[in-house]
Design an enzyme around this catalytic site. Structure first.
Site, PDB file in Angstrom:
ATOM      1  N   ASP A  74       0.868  -1.170   0.000  1.00 23.81           N
ATOM      2  CA  ASP A  74       0.000   0.000   0.000  1.00 23.81           C
ATOM      3  C   ASP A  74       0.905   1.220   0.000  1.00 23.81           C
ATOM      4  OD1 ASP A  74      -2.763   0.922   0.012  1.00 23.81           O
ATOM      5  OD2 ASP A  74      -2.199   1.934   1.861  1.00 23.81           O
ATOM      6  N   ARG A 183       8.915   2.592  -3.262  1.00 30.36           N
ATOM      7  CA  ARG A 183       8.697   1.176  -3.547  1.00 30.36           C
ATOM      8  C   ARG A 183      10.041   0.464  -3.717  1.00 30.36           C
ATOM      9  NH1 ARG A 183       5.462   1.993  -6.896  1.00 30.36           N
ATOM     10  NH2 ARG A 183       3.698   2.021  -5.472  1.00 30.36           N
TER      11      ARG A 183
HETATM   12  P1  IMP Z   1      -2.779   2.071  -3.536  1.00 34.03           P
HETATM   13  O1  IMP Z   1      -3.107   1.211  -4.701  1.00 34.03           O
HETATM   14  O2  IMP Z   1      -3.861   2.184  -2.515  1.00 34.03           O
HETATM   15  O3  IMP Z   1      -1.444   1.739  -2.934  1.00 34.03           O
HETATM   16  O4  IMP Z   1      -2.731   3.537  -4.134  1.00 34.03           O
HETATM   17  C1  IMP Z   1      -1.568   4.231  -4.268  1.00 34.03           C
HETATM   18  C2  IMP Z   1      -1.824   5.594  -4.886  1.00 34.03           C
HETATM   19  O5  IMP Z   1      -0.580   6.267  -4.877  1.00 34.03           O
HETATM   20  C3  IMP Z   1      -2.280   5.567  -6.351  1.00 34.03           C
HETATM   21  O6  IMP Z   1      -2.963   6.751  -6.653  1.00 34.03           O
HETATM   22  C4  IMP Z   1      -0.971   5.564  -7.095  1.00 34.03           C
HETATM   23  O7  IMP Z   1      -1.099   6.125  -8.378  1.00 34.03           O
HETATM   24  C5  IMP Z   1      -0.112   6.430  -6.204  1.00 34.03           C
HETATM   25  N1  IMP Z   1       1.256   5.925  -6.258  1.00 34.03           N
HETATM   26  C6  IMP Z   1       1.744   4.848  -5.605  1.00 34.03           C
HETATM   27  N2  IMP Z   1       3.025   4.639  -5.940  1.00 34.03           N
HETATM   28  C7  IMP Z   1       3.322   5.592  -6.833  1.00 34.03           C
HETATM   29  C8  IMP Z   1       4.510   5.862  -7.545  1.00 34.03           C
HETATM   30  O8  IMP Z   1       5.524   5.166  -7.483  1.00 34.03           O
HETATM   31  N3  IMP Z   1       4.464   6.946  -8.349  1.00 34.03           N
HETATM   32  C9  IMP Z   1       3.362   7.728  -8.476  1.00 34.03           C
HETATM   33  N4  IMP Z   1       2.214   7.488  -7.861  1.00 34.03           N
HETATM   34  C10 IMP Z   1       2.204   6.425  -7.027  1.00 34.03           C
END
Ligand code: IMP
Length: 200
Positions: A74, A183
């Site tokens: 997450d 990440r």
């Molecule tokens: P999750 O799926 O709940 O972890 O949502 C993560 C949110 O953060 C989503 O809107 C992703 O686009 C954003 N996000 C997560 N990792 C990255 C990244 O490495 N770069 C840009 N946006 C990210």
């Protein structure tokens, strides 16, 4: 001595995250399998108040559904001037079905004229082994600043507006992003733990 290979379910519905995780963990003596490959089409709930709670909730849910050794993540963006928002709501910032562009345009609008543009990306990964009940979490962070307009072609999500050392993540090639990103850092900790687990 040959190290036995194990299967690890990479439990994400995001094609972008999957590609990054395959790149980050691909050198290990592990066969990464996807939700699609184990036939899971339903999505885990995501109701936690923290990244760690959400990562654990997702890993438990997918481990239970599949019986596989499972890794879930997450992640999200914490903006200092917004007291840490959007945080766990990063994906849904502009609404439940918002696109990446809608999300980052909303954030640019909310922070228009804001001088303190410091922000950080956080990623928590949860690793669950249903065979022995073990649960571990790993956290990576990436400090940066918000740009005032999107720049760059690479990556996904908020990458076009998240800057580190004056360049957005979307202006960096994938391996360059991996070396800096939340990440990438969490995955390095996971990789070290997996290597130790796989020692004969
Ligand atoms: P999750 O799926 O709940 O972890 O949502 C993560 C949110 O953060 C989503 O809107 C992703 O686009 C954003 N996000 C997560 N990792 C990255 C990244 O490495 N770069 C840009 N946006 C990210």
């Amino acid at each position: 001595m040959t190290v036995p290979r194990r299967r690890l379910l990479v439990a994400t519905g995001s094609a972008h995250k999957l590609i990054e995780l395959q790149r980050l963990l691909g050198d290990l003596p592990i066969d990464l399998v996807t939700l699609r490959e184990v036939g899971i089409t339903d999505e885990s709930p995501e109701e936690g108040a923290t990244f760690e709670e959400n990562a654990l909730q997702k890993a438990r849910w997918y481990a239970q559904a599949s019986g596989e050794w499972t890794l879930a993540d997450d992640s999200g963006l914490e903006v200092s001037a917004l007291n840490g928002a959007p945080g766990v709501y990063t994906r849904r910032y502009a609404g439940p079905d918002a696109t990446d562009v809608q999300n980052y345009e909303k954030l640019l609008a909310e922070t228009a004229g804001v001088v303190d543009r410091t922000a950080r990306f956080v990623c928590t990964m949860a690793l669950i082994d249903p065979a022995n009940g073990s649960e571990r979490t790993f956290r990576g962070e990436c400090q940066g600043t918000l740009a005032t307009a999107p720049r760059g072609e690479f990556g996904f999500g908020y990458d076009p507006i998240f800057e580190v050392d004056g360049r957005t993540m979307a202006e960096r090639a994938p391996t360059e992003k991996d070396a800096l990103s939340h990440r990438g850092r969490a995955a390095a900790l996971v990789a070290a733990a997996l290597r130790s687990d796989l020692q004969p």
